[in-house]
Motif scaffolding. Structure first.
Motif, PDB file in Angstrom:
ATOM      1  N   SER A 111      29.996  59.601  -4.011  1.00 55.95           N
ATOM      2  CA  SER A 111      31.122  59.849  -3.107  1.00 55.95           C
ATOM      3  C   SER A 111      30.731  60.879  -2.049  1.00 55.95           C
ATOM      4  CB  SER A 111      32.334  60.340  -3.890  1.00 55.95           C
ATOM      5  OG  SER A 111      32.100  61.642  -4.400  1.00 55.95           O
ATOM      6  N   LEU A 112      31.511  60.911  -0.971  1.00 52.57           N
ATOM      7  CA  LEU A 112      31.254  61.857   0.110  1.00 52.57           C
ATOM      8  C   LEU A 112      31.337  63.295  -0.400  1.00 52.57           C
ATOM      9  CD1 LEU A 112      30.749  62.351   3.126  1.00 52.57           C
ATOM     10  CD2 LEU A 112      33.224  62.237   3.494  1.00 52.57           C
ATOM     11  N   SER A 113      32.318  63.586  -1.268  1.00 52.59           N
ATOM     12  CA  SER A 113      32.466  64.948  -1.801  1.00 52.59           C
ATOM     13  C   SER A 113      31.282  65.317  -2.701  1.00 52.59           C
ATOM     14  CB  SER A 113      33.786  65.082  -2.574  1.00 52.59           C
ATOM     15  OG  SER A 113      33.854  64.121  -3.602  1.00 52.59           O
ATOM     16  N   GLU A 114      30.826  64.362  -3.547  1.00 52.83           N
ATOM     17  CA  GLU A 114      29.646  64.615  -4.390  1.00 52.83           C
ATOM     18  C   GLU A 114      28.417  64.856  -3.523  1.00 52.83           C
ATOM     19  OE1 GLU A 114      29.906  62.179  -8.527  1.00 52.83           O
ATOM     20  OE2 GLU A 114      29.911  60.949  -6.713  1.00 52.83           O
ATOM     21  N   CYS A 115      28.319  64.090  -2.448  1.00 54.59           N
ATOM     22  CA  CYS A 115      27.198  64.215  -1.515  1.00 54.59           C
ATOM     23  C   CYS A 115      27.174  65.615  -0.887  1.00 54.59           C
ATOM     24  CB  CYS A 115      27.348  63.150  -0.427  1.00 54.59           C
ATOM     25  SG  CYS A 115      25.796  62.651   0.322  1.00 54.59           S
ATOM     26  N   MET A 116      28.348  66.091  -0.479  1.00 53.83           N
ATOM     27  CA  MET A 116      28.445  67.410   0.145  1.00 53.83           C
ATOM     28  C   MET A 116      28.094  68.525  -0.850  1.00 53.83           C
ATOM     29  SD  MET A 116      29.220  66.926   3.337  1.00 53.83           S
ATOM     30  CE  MET A 116      28.265  65.408   3.283  1.00 53.83           C
ATOM     31  N   VAL A 117      28.554  68.369  -2.083  1.00 53.40           N
ATOM     32  CA  VAL A 117      28.251  69.373  -3.124  1.00 53.40           C
ATOM     33  C   VAL A 117      26.747  69.395  -3.396  1.00 53.40           C
ATOM     34  CG1 VAL A 117      28.526  69.936  -5.580  1.00 53.40           C
ATOM     35  CG2 VAL A 117      30.523  69.318  -4.210  1.00 53.40           C
ATOM     36  N   GLN A 118      26.147  68.212  -3.503  1.00 49.20           N
ATOM     37  CA  GLN A 118      24.705  68.108  -3.759  1.00 49.20           C
ATOM     38  C   GLN A 118      23.910  68.785  -2.645  1.00 49.20           C
ATOM     39  OE1 GLN A 118      22.502  64.239  -3.558  1.00 49.20           O
ATOM     40  NE2 GLN A 118      22.312  64.499  -5.778  1.00 49.20           N
ATOM     41  N   PHE A 119      24.287  68.495  -1.399  1.00 44.71           N
ATOM     42  CA  PHE A 119      23.583  69.099  -0.270  1.00 44.71           C
ATOM     43  C   PHE A 119      23.766  70.620  -0.246  1.00 44.71           C
ATOM     44  CE2 PHE A 119      23.893  70.901   3.994  1.00 44.71           C
ATOM     45  CZ  PHE A 119      22.572  70.783   4.375  1.00 44.71           C
ATOM     46  N   TYR A 120      24.998  71.091  -0.546  1.00 41.15           N
ATOM     47  CA  TYR A 120      25.266  72.531  -0.504  1.00 41.15           C
ATOM     48  C   TYR A 120      24.325  73.301  -1.445  1.00 41.15           C
ATOM     49  CZ  TYR A 120      27.520  77.016  -1.205  1.00 41.15           C
ATOM     50  OH  TYR A 120      27.745  78.362  -1.315  1.00 41.15           O
TER      51      TYR A 120
ATOM     52  N   LEU B  55      28.483  69.323   8.703  1.00 37.41           N
ATOM     53  CA  LEU B  55      28.396  67.948   8.188  1.00 37.41           C
ATOM     54  C   LEU B  55      29.778  67.314   8.074  1.00 37.41           C
ATOM     55  CD1 LEU B  55      25.694  67.933   5.342  1.00 37.41           C
ATOM     56  CD2 LEU B  55      25.669  66.587   7.436  1.00 37.41           C
ATOM     57  N   LEU B  56      30.777  68.138   7.748  1.00 42.07           N
ATOM     58  CA  LEU B  56      32.139  67.623   7.569  1.00 42.07           C
ATOM     59  C   LEU B  56      32.770  67.163   8.884  1.00 42.07           C
ATOM     60  CD1 LEU B  56      33.473  70.179   4.915  1.00 42.07           C
ATOM     61  CD2 LEU B  56      32.888  67.775   4.536  1.00 42.07           C
ATOM     62  N   ARG B  57      32.206  67.589  10.020  1.00 38.86           N
ATOM     63  CA  ARG B  57      32.735  67.122  11.309  1.00 38.86           C
ATOM     64  C   ARG B  57      32.258  65.714  11.646  1.00 38.86           C
ATOM     65  NH1 ARG B  57      28.797  67.252  15.321  1.00 38.86           N
ATOM     66  NH2 ARG B  57      30.342  66.888  16.960  1.00 38.86           N
ATOM     67  N   LEU B  58      31.226  65.248  10.940  1.00 40.17           N
ATOM     68  CA  LEU B  58      30.666  63.928  11.224  1.00 40.17           C
ATOM     69  C   LEU B  58      31.500  62.829  10.564  1.00 40.17           C
ATOM     70  CD1 LEU B  58      26.846  64.600  10.648  1.00 40.17           C
ATOM     71  CD2 LEU B  58      28.132  64.765  12.784  1.00 40.17           C
ATOM     72  N   THR B  59      31.512  61.656  11.187  1.00 46.83           N
ATOM     73  CA  THR B  59      32.119  60.464  10.581  1.00 46.83           C
ATOM     74  C   THR B  59      31.016  59.435  10.383  1.00 46.83           C
ATOM     75  OG1 THR B  59      32.708  59.685  12.792  1.00 46.83           O
ATOM     76  CG2 THR B  59      34.438  60.780  11.506  1.00 46.83           C
ATOM     77  N   PHE B  60      31.079  58.731   9.263  1.00 49.60           N
ATOM     78  CA  PHE B  60      30.031  57.774   8.910  1.00 49.60           C
ATOM     79  C   PHE B  60      30.630  56.371   8.904  1.00 49.60           C
ATOM     80  CE2 PHE B  60      29.237  61.860   6.913  1.00 49.60           C
ATOM     81  CZ  PHE B  60      27.958  62.150   7.366  1.00 49.60           C
ATOM     82  N   CYS B  61      30.358  55.622   9.956  1.00 46.70           N
ATOM     83  CA  CYS B  61      30.943  54.290  10.069  1.00 46.70           C
ATOM     84  C   CYS B  61      29.884  53.225  10.316  1.00 46.70           C
ATOM     85  CB  CYS B  61      32.004  54.254  11.166  1.00 46.70           C
ATOM     86  SG  CYS B  61      31.385  54.764  12.782  1.00 46.70           S
ATOM     87  N   ARG B  62      28.613  53.609  10.178  1.00 47.07           N
ATOM     88  CA  ARG B  62      27.547  52.620  10.290  1.00 47.07           C
ATOM     89  C   ARG B  62      27.244  52.117   8.872  1.00 47.07           C
ATOM     90  NH1 ARG B  62      23.823  56.121  14.533  1.00 47.07           N
ATOM     91  NH2 ARG B  62      25.255  55.937  16.310  1.00 47.07           N
ATOM     92  N   SER B  63      25.983  52.049   8.505  1.00 47.63           N
ATOM     93  CA  SER B  63      25.634  51.677   7.130  1.00 47.63           C
ATOM     94  C   SER B  63      25.975  52.839   6.200  1.00 47.63           C
ATOM     95  CB  SER B  63      24.131  51.380   7.063  1.00 47.63           C
ATOM     96  OG  SER B  63      23.719  51.257   5.721  1.00 47.63           O
TER      97      SER B  63
ATOM     98  N   LEU C 100      22.981  58.250   9.754  1.00 43.04           N
ATOM     99  CA  LEU C 100      24.097  57.346   9.433  1.00 43.04           C
ATOM    100  C   LEU C 100      25.366  57.685  10.208  1.00 43.04           C
ATOM    101  CD1 LEU C 100      23.814  57.011   5.542  1.00 43.04           C
ATOM    102  CD2 LEU C 100      22.867  55.517   7.288  1.00 43.04           C
ATOM    103  N   SER C 101      25.354  58.827  10.894  1.00 45.96           N
ATOM    104  CA  SER C 101      26.580  59.293  11.557  1.00 45.96           C
ATOM    105  C   SER C 101      26.887  58.478  12.806  1.00 45.96           C
ATOM    106  CB  SER C 101      26.427  60.766  11.934  1.00 45.96           C
ATOM    107  OG  SER C 101      27.509  61.184  12.716  1.00 45.96           O
ATOM    108  N   CYS C 102      28.187  58.129  12.962  1.00 49.22           N
ATOM    109  CA  CYS C 102      28.604  57.491  14.217  1.00 49.22           C
ATOM    110  C   CYS C 102      29.194  58.539  15.166  1.00 49.22           C
ATOM    111  CB  CYS C 102      29.605  56.364  13.957  1.00 49.22           C
ATOM    112  SG  CYS C 102      31.043  56.859  13.035  1.00 49.22           S
TER     113      CYS C 102
ATOM    114  N   ASN D 137      25.064  69.442  15.420  1.00 54.05           N
ATOM    115  CA  ASN D 137      24.492  69.733  14.096  1.00 54.05           C
ATOM    116  C   ASN D 137      22.998  70.032  14.197  1.00 54.05           C
ATOM    117  OD1 ASN D 137      26.924  67.969  13.783  1.00 54.05           O
ATOM    118  ND2 ASN D 137      26.555  68.356  11.617  1.00 54.05           N
ATOM    119  N   GLU D 138      22.291  69.194  14.961  1.00 56.30           N
ATOM    120  CA  GLU D 138      20.848  69.387  15.105  1.00 56.30           C
ATOM    121  C   GLU D 138      20.538  70.690  15.836  1.00 56.30           C
ATOM    122  OE1 GLU D 138      19.837  65.791  17.089  1.00 56.30           O
ATOM    123  OE2 GLU D 138      19.669  64.627  15.228  1.00 56.30           O
ATOM    124  N   LEU D 139      21.362  71.012  16.831  1.00 55.66           N
ATOM    125  CA  LEU D 139      21.189  72.263  17.573  1.00 55.66           C
ATOM    126  C   LEU D 139      21.383  73.463  16.644  1.00 55.66           C
ATOM    127  CD1 LEU D 139      20.777  73.608  20.372  1.00 55.66           C
ATOM    128  CD2 LEU D 139      23.270  73.568  20.640  1.00 55.66           C
TER     129      LEU D 139
END
Length: 317
Positions: A93-102, A163-171, A187-189, A195-197
């Motif tokens: 899930s998106l929340s699990e993904c964010m926790v893992q990255f943190y 990361l939370l400002r991004l939306t993921f609507c591609r793959s 993957l971000s649309c 973010n990169e900056l």
């Protein structure tokens, strides 16, 4: 309008290493063994440093925190990876993904600072041995450790928030075995330019500062060792720094791999294996097996354990 034509992803699929079922069982056994050894090695080192008063010195306090962060990194990544070897459902899930990255970002940032702190500690110990207890007091060591964890948490929270400002609507397929920041950007649309900056603004100074601290510290250490007249003194000084220098070399070789001209997906996985699995596995052995003091304390603990184990038998007799 383009965004309206796509559904926003609330979960991802971790593609992992392979789709071949015959390899998954073997990989599960191999990485389970690595995970077990990593956790026992790192948490065992933390427990050893905590229990033994002789090891309550700046060098070992930094080492204990490094082992703790390696455990944190391994815990954040490996259990999900092992689960995906056994299950066809590789969703996260998106929340699990964010926790893992943190927790990954926290551990890796803290590792950078801790390796720099350990290099400075060795510099003071070898270049100013008579002033060591003044320059590297226990109070200063604890302040440095607290500062490292505050800075690492802030760094992780900044990138997590971005990361939370991004939306993921591609793959929703992540070509990796965990949620790393660069595959998520792809993957971000939403344009990840900000973010990169911010990644360059916050992460690059950390890398430059920590690498410069390590490099300058070891430059002074090498010059000081070469000036020593005693062969025994030179050998002892080199031995003191060898394990830390080896660990630092592995860590920064891993960072340099980011700039290697591999295909993106292959490079992500290669670097990911290195800094989330290989480094946490090797560090406790690098520092323990080459450190006489740690080995002496370990032998003492094992000897005490054996005596306690044999005591009930002797009482029964």
């Amino acid at each position: 309008m383009a965004k309206a034509n796509h559904s926003l992803a609330t979960e991802f699929i971790l593609m992992g290493f392979t789709d071949h079922p015959e390899l998954k069982a073997l990989l599960f056994v191999v990485f389970s063994a690595i995970y077990l050894v990593t956790m026992v090695g790192n948490l065992g080192l933390v427990a050893l440093i905590y229990m033994e008063r002789r090891l309550h010195t700046p060098m070992y306090i930094f080492l204990g925190n490094l082992a703790l962060m390696d455990s944190c990194c391994s815990c954040a990544i490996t259990p999900k990876m092992l689960q995906n070897f056994l299950s066809e459902d590789r969703r996260i899930s998106l929340s699990e993904c964010m926790v893992q990255f943190y927790f990954l970002c926290l551990a890796e940032t803290a590792d950078c600072f801790l390796l720099a702190a350990m290099a400075y500690d060795r510099y003071v110990a070898i270049c100013s041995p008579l002033q060591y207890h003044t320059k590297m007091s226990k109070k200063l060591c604890l302040q440095m450790t607290a500062g490292i964890f505050i800075a690492s948490n802030m760094h992780s929270m900044i990138h997590e928030g971005l990361l939370l400002r991004l939306t993921f609507c591609r793959s929703n397929q992540i070509d990796h075995f965990f949620c790393d920041i660069l595959p998520l950007y792809r993957l971000s649309c939403t344009d990840p330019y900000i973010n990169e900056l911010m990644l360059y603004i916050f992460s690059m100074p950390i890398q430059v500062f920590t690498i410069a601290t390590v490099f300058i510290s070891y430059l002074y250490i090498i010059f000081t060792i070469l000036k020593m007249k005693s062969k025994e003194g030179r050998g002892k000084a080199f031995s003191t720094c060898a394990s830390h220098f080896f660990s630092v070399s592995i860590f920064y070789i891993c960072l340099l791999m980011y700039f290697w001209p591999f295909e993106e997906g292959v490079k992500d996985i290669a670097v990911g294996i290195f800094y989330t699995i290989v480094i946490p596995l090797l560090n406790p052995f690098i520092y323990s097996l080459r450190n006489k003091e740690v080995m002496n304390v370990l032998r003492k603990v094992m000897k005490t354990y054996n005596i306690l184990k044999q005591t009930p038998l002797s009482l029964a007799n």
